[in-house]
Structure formats: C-alpha cells, structure tokens
Design an enzyme around this catalytic site. Structure first.
Site, PDB file in Angstrom:
ATOM      1  CG  HIS A  76      -0.423   0.049   2.535  1.00 15.66           C
ATOM      2  ND1 HIS A  76      -0.075   1.219   3.165  1.00 15.66           N
ATOM      3  CD2 HIS A  76      -0.152  -0.939   3.423  1.00 15.66           C
ATOM      4  CE1 HIS A  76       0.378   0.958   4.386  1.00 15.66           C
ATOM      5  NE2 HIS A  76       0.361  -0.348   4.562  1.00 15.66           N
ATOM      6  CG  ASP A  78      -2.531   4.320   2.965  1.00 11.78           C
ATOM      7  OD1 ASP A  78      -2.193   3.213   2.484  1.00 11.78           O
ATOM      8  OD2 ASP A  78      -3.355   4.434   3.894  1.00 11.78           O
ATOM      9  CG  ASP A 106       2.845   0.061   7.782  1.00 14.93           C
ATOM     10  OD1 ASP A 106       2.398  -0.436   6.728  1.00 14.93           O
ATOM     11  OD2 ASP A 106       2.177   0.175   8.818  1.00 14.93           O
ATOM     12  CD  GLU A 139      -3.222  -1.387   5.202  1.00 13.77           C
ATOM     13  OE1 GLU A 139      -3.399  -2.429   5.856  1.00 13.77           O
ATOM     14  OE2 GLU A 139      -2.639  -0.379   5.688  1.00 13.77           O
ATOM     15  CD  GLU A 140      -1.435   2.181   7.656  1.00 12.43           C
ATOM     16  OE1 GLU A 140      -2.170   1.694   8.546  1.00 12.43           O
ATOM     17  OE2 GLU A 140      -0.261   1.840   7.491  1.00 12.43           O
ATOM     18  CG  ASP A 163       0.944  -3.878   5.226  1.00  9.13           C
ATOM     19  OD1 ASP A 163       1.827  -3.110   5.653  1.00  9.13           O
ATOM     20  OD2 ASP A 163      -0.272  -3.661   5.374  1.00  9.13           O
ATOM     21  CG  HIS A 344       0.957   2.383  12.548  1.00  5.84           C
ATOM     22  ND1 HIS A 344      -0.392   2.123  12.646  1.00  5.84           N
ATOM     23  CD2 HIS A 344       1.290   2.027  11.280  1.00  5.84           C
ATOM     24  CE1 HIS A 344      -0.851   1.641  11.506  1.00  5.84           C
ATOM     25  NE2 HIS A 344       0.170   1.569  10.658  1.00  5.84           N
TER      26      HIS A 344
END
Length: 374
Positions: A76, A78, A106, A139-140, A163, A344
């Site tokens: 992904h 984003d 990520d 995706e997030e 991921d 994150h």
C-alpha cells in the site's frame, strides 16, 4: 542480481515523498514514472472514482510465460501520520527517520522490494510468468483501496501481500475480524458561566460512555479501543457535539459481536442519562482469516524463504491488511513480514539487510512459479 545500493536509494526516495492516506498522488506519479522508464505497463484503476483520494490503486503488469501460475504482489502507498516532510538517514545498516515523523517502511518497504524485483527481472532478462503488482490507497483507513479493486477482472493464482511487521521470514496465517464503531453525540450548547443548566454537554456524555467501557486486551482473542474523541468549540461553551471512534477485534465472531454490543450500549445509555442524542455507525473493518499449514500460498512462501537463506515462521497477528480483503474475495493470499520495526511510530526503522532479504524472497517466489512447483 539484487543491487542493495539501488534498493536503498529507491526506498529513501519513496519514504521522502508525502503520502498520508488519501494524499498518495505524488507517490503514485513517482512510481508510474519509475515503471515507465523500464517499459512496464502501469494504470490507475477504477477505485479513483470511488475513493476520496487524489489517485486510485496502481495496477502494474509484467507479462510472462502464460503456462506458469500467475503471481500477485500487493503493498500500500499510504502512510499514517505524522508522515509529512520525512527525512531519512542510513547509519550502520539501519534506516530511520530524522526528526519528528514516522519512517514509512509501512509500507514503502514492500513497494521498494517490488520495484527492485522488476529491475532485476527486466534488466537481467530472467524468465518469469505473469506478474501483477497492485499498490493500494487508503489501506491505513480500513483497506479502502483494496475493497474497491475490480475483482471481476483480477486474474491471479496466488497473492502475496507485503505488509507484515517483524523479520523477513514471517508468514501471517491468522488474523482477527475488526468492527469499527463511530458515534456522534448531540447535546445542546449554552454559556458555561451564565446558563450551564440549560445546556446538554456532549463531551460529558462521551466521557461517561468511555468510562463504562471494557477496553484494552480483554482476553487472548479480543481487544477493544477508543482511538478518537473530538468535540467542543470553546472552554466557555457547553459542547453541543462530540465525535468518538473506536474498534473491536477478535478471533471469535461471538466475542466480537458481544463486545461491539457492549460499546454500543455504553454509548446509548450515557447519552440517555443526560438527555443527549447519539448516532452510532458500526462497519466491518476487515474480516479475519485462518489459513491451514498446508495452504499452497503458505507452501510457496515457505519454500521461497528457505531458498533465500531464511527460516519461515507461521505467525498469528492482531493486525489486519489488504490480505484480509483478498481472502474474503476468494483469492488465496498471505501477508509476509517485510522487516519493519515499530510501525506507526516515530521509532519506526528497517535495516538494509531486511530490505534485501525481502526482495530475495520475492525473486524466489517468481522462480518457484516458473518451475511449475505450485
């Protein structure tokens, strides 16, 4: 073969392009141009019409031997916040951000590995079967991009989502199901010093609701969280509106249902207690999957990991990914660990060795397919 210097350069370039959720357009343009320079077909899919982003998912096609099983790689584009103005440093094999941001491994680690794979296959003219890569948006925010892929025209035999957290070699075989709960409390504004008694405080209703909830790790199968609370306009105004957002995850559908209802009851009862109104919306974030050890996608990944000189490890995770959407759509998919650490967070990092190992695994997957071992 794999060029670590080129691979790291690609990753750093990707990481330093802003691409928080729904703002992936600049990154998509960079990737399109990168692929075009290699003569690779890339298009933006129909999700652009459905999602409030500045680009759709990118569909990358690298056609090959039609008698070989078709492989799909997915990552992904984003990132979470804070993901603007990322500056990257590489020191003693460790890649991390400089300053007060995430790194974006990520999931730009997955994207960098896919680009390097294409570089190797393309320039060394290595024979391969049909390969597709899908780079998704948002995706997030609940795999929104993956949910809006045109699955009627998606033809693949096996899918590998890049991921997963942790050392390369991890194969995520089981995930929970997630419910997302959004609530808006509606009260009545008033001057907090002159006439507070005629107001209905929406913040009070929300805070009372949250205080009643069972949150955190509830048992070995279930977690619950309130992650957003937003409301009020000024310290001297009784708040007329407050927004709350949370989630429940569980490997048990019965426990998921019970905990979701518990949170909804807390929201409803707390609003009623002070005469406020609450509007609640509950949606399925992702549906869990539990792949058996003899699953063919797992077998492929395990063999590829071994051929890359690593040890495969079957992993259960509390997280979700685009792999959940693929499995729900009937596509045999596993999520592979990419080597990222502390995603994150501002402490996020990845090593050059892990990036290289991830790319080696992808190359071995392609070689296994070519040998018709799947």
């Amino acid at each position: 073969m794999i060029d670590p210097i080129r691979l790291v350069k690609t990753f750093v370039e990707l990481a330093q392009i802003n691409s928080e959720s729904f703002k992936e357009g600049k990154l998509a343009t960079f990737i399109v141009n990168k692929m075009a320079s290699m003569g690779i077909d890339v298009r933006v899919d129909i999700s652009l019409e459905q999602i409030k982003s500045d680009t759709g998912n990118l569909i990358i096609r690298f056609p090959g031997n039609k008698s070989v099983p078709r492989i799909l790689f997915m990552a992904h584009m984003d990132t979470v916040s804070p993901g603007k103005g990322i500056q990257v440093m590489v020191e003693n094999d460790v890649i991390q951000s400089v300053g007060d941001t995430i790194l974006g491994a990520d999931d730009k680690a997955g994207i960098a590995a896919i680009i390097e794979l294409v570089e190797v296959l393309n320039y060394e003219r290595i024979e391969h079967g049909d390969i597709m890569a899908i780079l998704t948006v948002a995706e997030e925010k609940g795999s929104i991009g993956a949910k809006n892929i045109d699955y009627k025209n998606l033809k693949t035999d096996y899918a590998f989502v890049l991921d997963g957290e942790g050392p390369v070699g991890g194969i995520i075989t089981q995930t929970p199901t997630q419910n997302i709960i959004k609530a808006k409390f509606i009260g009545k504004s008033a001057h907090s010093g002159i006439s507070p008694e005629i107001g209905i405080n929406a913040i009070q209703a929300a805070s009372n609701a949250i205080s009643r909830m069972k949150l955190g790790r509830l048992d070995e199968e279930t977690t619950a969280n309130i992650g957003v609370i937003r409301g009020g306009t000024s310290f001297n105004v009784v708040a007329s509106e407050t927004y709350v957002e949370g989630e429940v995850r569980s490997f048990s559908m019965e426990k998921l249902k019970t905990q979701t209802e518990h949170i909804m009851d807390c929201l409803t009862e707390s609003a009623k207690d002070i005469g406020a109104e609450v509007k609640i919306n509950t949606v399925r974030g992702f549906t869990g999957y539990n792949l058996k050890p003899d699953n063919k996608a797992i077998a492929i990944a395990s063999e590829a990991i071994k051929k890359a000189g690593l040890t495969p490890k079957l992993v259960t995770t509390g997280g979700g990914s685009d792999a959940n959407v693929l499995n729900e759509k009937g596509i045999d998919a596993v999520n592979l660990a990419t080597g990222m650490v502390n995603p994150h967070s501002k402490d996020e990092s990845i090593t050059v060795k892990e990036l290289e190992s991830l790319t080696k695994v992808l190359l071995e997957i392609v070689k296994i397919a070519l040998q018709n071992k799947i």
